[in-house]
Design a protein around this motif. Structure first.
Motif, short mmCIF file in Angstrom:
data_model
loop_
_atom_site.label_atom_id
_atom_site.label_comp_id
_atom_site.label_asym_id
_atom_site.label_seq_id
_atom_site.Cartn_x
_atom_site.Cartn_y
_atom_site.Cartn_z
N GLU A 153 30.98 2.09 -25.27
CA GLU A 153 29.81 1.43 -25.86
C GLU A 153 29.38 0.24 -25.01
OE1 GLU A 153 31.10 0.43 -29.73
OE2 GLU A 153 31.03 2.50 -30.51
N PHE A 154 30.37 -0.48 -24.47
CA PHE A 154 30.05 -1.64 -23.64
C PHE A 154 29.35 -1.19 -22.35
CE2 PHE A 154 31.28 -4.96 -20.51
CZ PHE A 154 30.62 -6.02 -21.12
N ASN A 155 29.85 -0.12 -21.75
CA ASN A 155 29.19 0.39 -20.53
C ASN A 155 27.78 0.89 -20.84
OD1 ASN A 155 31.33 -0.13 -18.82
ND2 ASN A 155 32.30 1.85 -19.15
N VAL A 156 27.63 1.55 -21.99
CA VAL A 156 26.30 2.01 -22.39
C VAL A 156 25.36 0.83 -22.60
CG1 VAL A 156 25.01 3.15 -24.23
CG2 VAL A 156 27.11 4.18 -23.38
N GLU A 157 25.91 -0.22 -23.22
CA GLU A 157 25.09 -1.41 -23.46
C GLU A 157 24.64 -2.05 -22.16
OE1 GLU A 157 25.50 -5.82 -25.55
OE2 GLU A 157 27.05 -4.31 -25.87
N LEU A 158 25.58 -2.15 -21.19
CA LEU A 158 25.20 -2.72 -19.90
C LEU A 158 24.16 -1.84 -19.20
CD1 LEU A 158 28.62 -3.93 -18.43
CD2 LEU A 158 26.75 -5.32 -19.29
N GLU A 159 24.33 -0.54 -19.27
CA GLU A 159 23.38 0.35 -18.63
C GLU A 159 22.01 0.24 -19.29
OE1 GLU A 159 24.22 1.87 -15.98
OE2 GLU A 159 22.29 2.84 -15.64
N GLN A 160 22.00 0.06 -20.61
CA GLN A 160 20.74 -0.11 -21.32
C GLN A 160 20.03 -1.38 -20.89
OE1 GLN A 160 21.92 0.05 -25.42
NE2 GLN A 160 21.83 2.31 -25.52
N GLN A 161 20.81 -2.45 -20.67
CA GLN A 161 20.21 -3.70 -20.22
C GLN A 161 19.56 -3.51 -18.85
OE1 GLN A 161 23.14 -6.81 -20.27
NE2 GLN A 161 23.49 -6.67 -22.48
#
Length: 581
Positions: A153-161
């Motif tokens: 989820e953290f990697n997805v969040e960073l990618e979304q940013q």
């Protein structure tokens, strides 16, 4: 968390009561024990326990019962509670029934009636231990899965940013391709140097700059170092040049606040830029995260040109993107270190479990053997004097091994308290010379019996010491115990105490034995022993020196070992703790 439950199922109340009494004696209150007079009652009981969120660890069931046979009962229980283990206790079970229970209910053990107490005890303890270990592993697996989901989820969040930053440039059509290209090149690597050099190189090329340079700040030293540059005109290289930051200057007061600067006159006087035409246009864009300014990017154009709004917006957005990618790079490097640390901790855990299993099993094996031999001797109708002596010798073995097991458990508890920082200090002031004479008295007799020589040397100007005497006594006693154990016959053990400034230096030196240099760095590790030095084969828990180190550190002191051919010395440095009283 409630205690695990053990259910006994039998249609004979006397058997149930006998089994319950035996289990209470075996488990000593570590589990709840329930009974059911038949299969239907057992299924109803399990349903009630599951509603109340109790965990059923083990079911002991008879095979022949009027309502439900044992194998069918265990199959239904396994369907409702797959983690529950089962033991069939019966004197009338056929092969098919046992096979059905093994196949459909993961039967853990079959015990014939009438049961043997030792067989029942070992089977129940093994089953409960197996259940607890399985539940522990399930919990660890669940935690790992949760941690993995959080990382995802953290990697997805960073990618979304990152994608959101890129999407904002959709309206800037002229610079969209450039922004995407530079951004993608930055993402191709997680190496910080390659990321920053890519930013400088691509900006200079795409914007046709004369010069582009990126500096990184050291705010503690108030310096900026040129880390990356791209020169498209005849100018000298300036990489690794250090510029002093003046926070009060107009230039850095704005950059440190996260504000960009755009001007046609270079506002900074520095040897770095003496070769640059003073008429160049410069745009300075800070690299800043949520907390502080990390550095800046300097971009130079001919004075006849300026940086328009789209260029400025793109540069600032790329600077933001650069900071995000840097954060990802540093998080990646941090995650690598964390993975390495987890691997190291896993290895330490495995070594610890292996060592503690061995240390706990060894005394128990000896105790069991001694009990069997003692039982054989005592069953003799007429015990002779020699047999009585044999029995007494086995009894002495039991006492010794029980003491050894108790020492190991106490050492483990002490180690756990010290590592958790939960061990309190009881600080008092002692006359060190008098105190030493008391704690060394048992070792004087021991060394005399072992034909060794113990010498205690204290300086005449020895002051009183304020510390926790219990910790210091245990540490010194362990060192003296080891010295007596490893020192050969006829050799000397020296205990020396002297002042070292405001601290106290205590040394234990024994002759006739040495520790190889390759072993010295590991002797304070838990369960590490140099067995070839134990000439008398006295053994030990392997926790002694590890505890000594923790105890001395708890007294804010240090301990080190020195060993040369023919002698070994442990030296303790401890401060006076009078300021803590």
């Amino acid at each position: 968390m409630s205690k695990p439950v053990i259910i006994c199922v039998d249609d004979e109340p006397t058997v149930l009561e006998s089994l319950k009494i035996e289990l209470k004696r075996i488990l000593n209150g570590s589990c709840l024990i329930e009974t059911a007079e038949g299969g239907e009652a057992a299924l109803e009981l399990i349903g009630e326990l599951q509603e109340e969120e109790y965990e059923v660890a083990l079911v002991l069931a008879d095979y022949i019962m009027p309502d439900i046979k044992g194998d069918e009962l265990l199959r239904q229980i396994h369907a409702r509670s797959p983690h529950t283990l089962s033991i069939m206790i019966s004197g009338q079970a056929d092969l098919d029934g046992v096979s059905n229970a093994i196949r459909a209910a993961r039967l853990f053990r079959y015990i014939p009636k009438p049961w043997q107490p030792d067989d029942l005890r070992s089977s129940v303890l093994e089953a409960v231990q197996s259940f607890l270990q399985d539940r522990k592993l399930d919990l660890q697996a669940k935690q790992l899965r949760q941690l993995y989901r959080q990382v995802q989820e953290f990697n997805v969040e960073l990618e979304q940013q990152v994608e959101e930053r890129t999407a904002k440039l959709g309206r800037i059509l002229e610079f969209e391709a450039m922004h995407r290209r530079i951004t993608n090149k930055m993402r191709e690597s997680l190496d910080e140097s390659q990321i920053l050099q890519t930013v400088v190189q691509e900006l200079a090329t795409e914007l046709e700059l004369n010069y582009c340079v990126l500096t990184l700040y050291n705010l503690e030293r108030q310096t900026a170092e040129v880390g990356y540059e791209c020169i498209r005109t005849q100018l000298p290289l300036a990489r690794r040049t250090v510029i002093q930051i003046d926070p009060n200057s107009n230039l850095y007061s704005q950059i440190l606040q996260g504000k960009s600067l755009h001007c046609c006159i270079l506002p900074l006087s520095s040897d770095l830029y003496t070769e640059l035409d003073r008429e160049l246009t410069v745009f300075i864009c800070p690299l800043r995260d949520e907390q502080k300014t990390l550095g800046d990017i300097w971009l130079f154009k001919p004075c006849s040109q300026v940086f328009d709004d789209l260029e400025i917006q793109t540069i600032e957005q790329l600077a933001d993107q650069c900071v995000i990618t840097l954060r990802q790079s540093r998080l990646y490097q941090l995650s690598l270190k964390q993975v390495q640390e987890l691997e190291r901790l896993s290895l330490v855990k495995d070594e610890f479990l292996s060592s503690i299993s061995h240390e706990l099993r060894s005394p128990m094996a000896t105790i069991q053997t001694a009990i069997q031999m003692l039982d054989i001797v005592l069953q003799s109708p007429q015990i002779s004097s020699s047999e009585l002596q044999t029995a007494l010798r086995y009894l002495q073995i039991l006492k010794q091994e029980a003491h050894r097991e108790t020492c190991l458990i106490n050492d483990l508890l002490d180690m756990a308290r010290l590592e958790a920082g939960a061990a309190p200090l009881n600080i008092t002031t002692i006359n060190l010379a008098l105190w030493l004479s008391i704690i060394t008295e048992p070792f004087v007799e021991r060394t005399r019996n072992q034909q060794q020589h113990l010498i205690v040397e204290t300086s005449t100007d020895l002051a009183d010491l304020t510390t926790d005497p219990s910790y210091l006594e245990r540490a010194l006693s362990e060192l003296l115990h080891n010295a007596c154990k490893y020192t050969p016959i006829g050799k000397t053990i020296q205990l020396g105490v002297q002042m070292n400034g405001t601290s106290f230096q205590i040394s234990v030196k024994n002759f006739g034995v040495e520790i190889p240099a390759t072993e010295q760095s590991r002797i304070f590790d838990k369960f590490y022993r140099i067995t070839k030095l134990d000439q008398r084969k006295q053994g030990g828990t392997g926790l002694g020196l590890a505890l000594v180190k923790k105890q001395i550190e708890r007294l804010q002191g240090t301990i080190q070992v020195n060993s040369e051919p023919g002698w070994t010395m442990f030296t303790i440095q401890i401060p006076d703790l009078s300021q803590m009283v």
